[in-house]
Design a protein around this motif. Sequence first.
Motif, short mmCIF file in Angstrom:
data_model
loop_
_atom_site.label_atom_id
_atom_site.label_comp_id
_atom_site.label_asym_id
_atom_site.label_seq_id
_atom_site.Cartn_x
_atom_site.Cartn_y
_atom_site.Cartn_z
N GLY A 139 -52.09 -9.63 49.45
CA GLY A 139 -53.50 -9.36 49.73
C GLY A 139 -54.13 -8.30 48.83
O GLY A 139 -55.27 -7.90 49.05
N TRP A 140 -53.38 -7.85 47.83
CA TRP A 140 -53.90 -6.86 46.87
C TRP A 140 -53.95 -7.49 45.48
O TRP A 140 -53.10 -8.29 45.12
CB TRP A 140 -53.02 -5.61 46.84
CG TRP A 140 -53.07 -4.80 48.11
CD1 TRP A 140 -52.45 -5.08 49.29
CD2 TRP A 140 -53.79 -3.60 48.31
NE1 TRP A 140 -52.72 -4.13 50.22
CE2 TRP A 140 -53.55 -3.19 49.65
CE3 TRP A 140 -54.60 -2.79 47.51
CZ2 TRP A 140 -54.11 -2.04 50.19
CZ3 TRP A 140 -55.14 -1.65 48.04
CH2 TRP A 140 -54.91 -1.27 49.36
N GLN A 141 -54.94 -7.10 44.69
CA GLN A 141 -55.07 -7.60 43.31
C GLN A 141 -55.18 -6.42 42.34
O GLN A 141 -55.87 -5.45 42.60
CB GLN A 141 -56.31 -8.49 43.16
CG GLN A 141 -56.48 -9.05 41.74
CD GLN A 141 -57.60 -10.06 41.64
OE1 GLN A 141 -58.06 -10.58 42.66
NE2 GLN A 141 -58.04 -10.34 40.44
N TRP A 142 -54.46 -6.56 41.21
CA TRP A 142 -54.49 -5.50 40.19
C TRP A 142 -55.77 -5.59 39.37
O TRP A 142 -56.10 -6.63 38.82
CB TRP A 142 -53.28 -5.61 39.28
CG TRP A 142 -53.24 -4.58 38.18
CD1 TRP A 142 -53.45 -4.77 36.87
CD2 TRP A 142 -52.97 -3.18 38.35
NE1 TRP A 142 -53.33 -3.60 36.18
CE2 TRP A 142 -53.04 -2.60 37.06
CE3 TRP A 142 -52.68 -2.37 39.45
CZ2 TRP A 142 -52.83 -1.25 36.86
CZ3 TRP A 142 -52.48 -1.02 39.23
CH2 TRP A 142 -52.55 -0.47 37.95
N ASP A 143 -56.53 -4.47 39.33
CA ASP A 143 -57.77 -4.39 38.56
C ASP A 143 -57.44 -3.80 37.19
O ASP A 143 -57.14 -2.63 37.05
CB ASP A 143 -58.78 -3.50 39.29
CG ASP A 143 -60.15 -3.53 38.64
OD1 ASP A 143 -60.21 -3.66 37.40
OD2 ASP A 143 -61.16 -3.42 39.36
#
Length: 327
Positions: free
Chosen positions: A280-284
Amino acid sequence: MAETSSTREKIAAEVIGTFVLVFFGCGTAIMTSVSTGFDYVATALAFGLTVLVGAYAFGRVSGAHFNPAVSVGAALGGRMAWHQVPLYVGSQLVGALTAGLLLFILVHGFDGYDVGTSGLAQNSFGEDGTGYAVWAAFLLELLLTAVFVWVILAVTDSRNEHPALAPAAIGLALAMVHLASIGATGTSVNPARSIGVGVFAGSTPVIQLWLFILAPLAGAAIAGITYPALFGHGSDPVPGSGLRRPAAPGYGAPDQFQQEWNQEAAATAAATLEPIIQDGWQWDYAAQEWKLLEQTPQPPAEETTSTATAVTPAEDEDSGAHPTPPQ
């Protein structure tokens, strides 16, 4: 100066603009002296008109400096970063030297023309030149350059209500400066203009170049420092400009080149690399951090086959339970 101009475009604008200034300005002085006798007014107008036209043509690209003194004054006045000054000065010298070389070749089209005797519209002072005393020549060039750069900083101030008239004011100011000093020094207020023809005019003009480099730069420095001190800044000073030295790379804030490189690298990565998503997390890539993905709304309970109770983002937030970024 347009922020979208590339380095290549700025170099081209400064080379061409300085070439035109020296070729037409000094060329007019040479041609009038050969044909009808030296014409003060025509020479002054030639220098002023070339700057006027060049500023309208290339002002949007490089700011249309065409003069190392203007670049130094702009940097001290907060209008451009210091790391760009060597680039501008180098481009200006290339344009001026190219014009000087072509003038040196073209004057030999006159039968018997002797550069050593008739000159190449070079600047001079003292017994080997105009006869004007060295101290007076230095003071005059310093004062006139300061006035010229003051005018440039004033008419290009973001608070100026008529920016479209700035090139005209700058061109007229340069013509005015020439009318006041041609008889004393030949008028420099521009180290590139002096070097461009001076190196082809013989040994004495080369020896005297020091004055036409130092005096204009000193005058520009005075104008660049005093204008914002007297009248303030119309907008925030450009990073890396003025008297304050930026922090060295690795000590405090990164330098301008490093900042630009970081921004470009982050933008490229964000546009080209595949997204990394975990739990549920995305690397920016741009921000260089994990960011929580937006929660997808759950369907109504009666439409699902699961008997488990869905936890809404609001409930999750209220409960104090938050996902943990991937380690």
